[in-house]
Enzyme design. Structure first.
Site, PDB file in Angstrom:
ATOM      1  N   GLY A  47       0.901  -1.149   0.003  1.00  0.00           N
ATOM      2  CA  GLY A  47      -0.246  -0.153  -0.054  1.00  0.00           C
ATOM      3  C   GLY A  47       1.202   1.365   0.062  1.00  0.00           C
ATOM      4  O   GLY A  47       2.382   0.899   0.617  1.00  0.00           O
ATOM      5  N   GLN A  52       2.822   9.886   1.736  1.00  0.00           N
ATOM      6  CA  GLN A  52       4.249   9.481   2.141  1.00  0.00           C
ATOM      7  C   GLN A  52       4.946   9.821   0.466  1.00  0.00           C
ATOM      8  O   GLN A  52       6.716   9.305   0.250  1.00  0.00           O
ATOM      9  CB  GLN A  52       4.561   7.698   1.681  1.00  0.00           C
ATOM     10  N   CYS A  90       7.125  -0.280   6.559  1.00  0.00           N
ATOM     11  CA  CYS A  90       6.891   0.872   6.027  1.00  0.00           C
ATOM     12  C   CYS A  90       8.225   1.760   4.448  1.00  0.00           C
ATOM     13  O   CYS A  90       9.568   1.952   5.283  1.00  0.00           O
ATOM     14  CB  CYS A  90       6.228   2.156   6.672  1.00  0.00           C
ATOM     15  N   LEU A  91       7.263   1.686   3.299  1.00  0.00           N
ATOM     16  CA  LEU A  91       8.622   2.276   2.919  1.00  0.00           C
ATOM     17  C   LEU A  91       9.245   3.410   3.558  1.00  0.00           C
ATOM     18  O   LEU A  91      10.293   4.185   2.924  1.00  0.00           O
ATOM     19  CB  LEU A  91       7.962   2.853   0.782  1.00  0.00           C
ATOM     20  N   HIS A 132      -3.014   1.036   8.209  1.00  0.00           N
ATOM     21  CA  HIS A 132      -1.593   1.418   7.679  1.00  0.00           C
ATOM     22  C   HIS A 132      -1.565   2.506   7.196  1.00  0.00           C
ATOM     23  O   HIS A 132      -1.049   3.883   7.816  1.00  0.00           O
ATOM     24  CB  HIS A 132      -0.901   0.280   7.768  1.00  0.00           C
ATOM     25  N   GLU A 133      -2.504   2.402   5.544  1.00  0.00           N
ATOM     26  CA  GLU A 133      -2.555   4.164   4.822  1.00  0.00           C
ATOM     27  C   GLU A 133      -3.335   4.854   5.707  1.00  0.00           C
ATOM     28  O   GLU A 133      -3.017   6.379   5.630  1.00  0.00           O
ATOM     29  CB  GLU A 133      -2.682   3.314   3.316  1.00  0.00           C
ATOM     30  N   HIS A 136      -1.009   7.317   7.849  1.00  0.00           N
ATOM     31  CA  HIS A 136      -0.378   7.646   7.230  1.00  0.00           C
ATOM     32  C   HIS A 136      -1.222   9.634   6.995  1.00  0.00           C
ATOM     33  O   HIS A 136      -1.056  10.361   7.274  1.00  0.00           O
ATOM     34  CB  HIS A 136      -0.140   7.112   6.312  1.00  0.00           C
TER      35      HIS A 136
HETATM   36 ZN    ZN Z   1       3.798   3.276   6.053  1.00  0.00          ZN
END
Ligand code: ZN
Length: 159
Positions: A47, A52, A90-91, A132-133, A136
């Protein structure tokens, strides 16, 4: 199509609440949504949220069995009482993994990149990625919810 640049901590944008997208904005965001999908795929993510890539709009993309799915203005409801603990990465937080407790299932509603209403029931990893998204979009990172650090040895996904 060039990919979007993924920002990492401690970039300030990761801590700011994103703004809802107006209906009339959606057409103009189509190209951005396509790039968000491509970027998630290229980075092998499960995702990706607009925060991000340094854009403060309420847009996420989630990997599904049918390919990437953009959800604009996602709203989560009907969260299960039952929760599950699993490892997340997480990226935007490279090389860090940890155990996070999430609701096992939920209902997500929102708009597709074409502006059509969607309503999906999600469980397991799919529900985890959505939580999670959406975090963000609210400036929350998984490390805020993490029970403990792990070494990334369990199966995990970067989201
Ligand atoms: Zn993340």
């Amino acid at each position: 199509m060039p990919l979007l640049n993924i920002i990492t901590i401690p970039h300030q944008t990761l801590r700011i609440k994103a703004t809802p997208v107006a209906l009339e904005e959606i057409r103009g965001l189509r190209e951005f949504c396509n790039k968000l999908e491509k970027t998630m795929l290229a980075k092998d993510g499960l995702g990706l949220a607009a925060n991000q890539v340094n854009v403060l709009k309420r847009i996420i993309v989630i990997s599904t069995k049918d390919g990437p799915l953009v959800i604009i203005n996602p709203t989560v409801s009907r969260k299960s009482i039952r929760k599950e603990i699993s490892e997340e990465g997480c990226l935007s937080i490279p090389e860090v993994y940890g155990l996070v407790k999430r609701h096992r299932s939920l209902l997500v509603t929102g708009l597709t990149k074409k502006g059509e209403a969607i309503r999906l029931k999600a469980t397991g990893l799919f529900a985890r990625a959505i939580q999670h998204e959406v975090d963000h979009l609210n400036g929350i990172l998984f490390i805020d919810r993490m029970k403990r650090l792990t070494r990334g040895t369990l199966p995990h996904e970067n989201v």
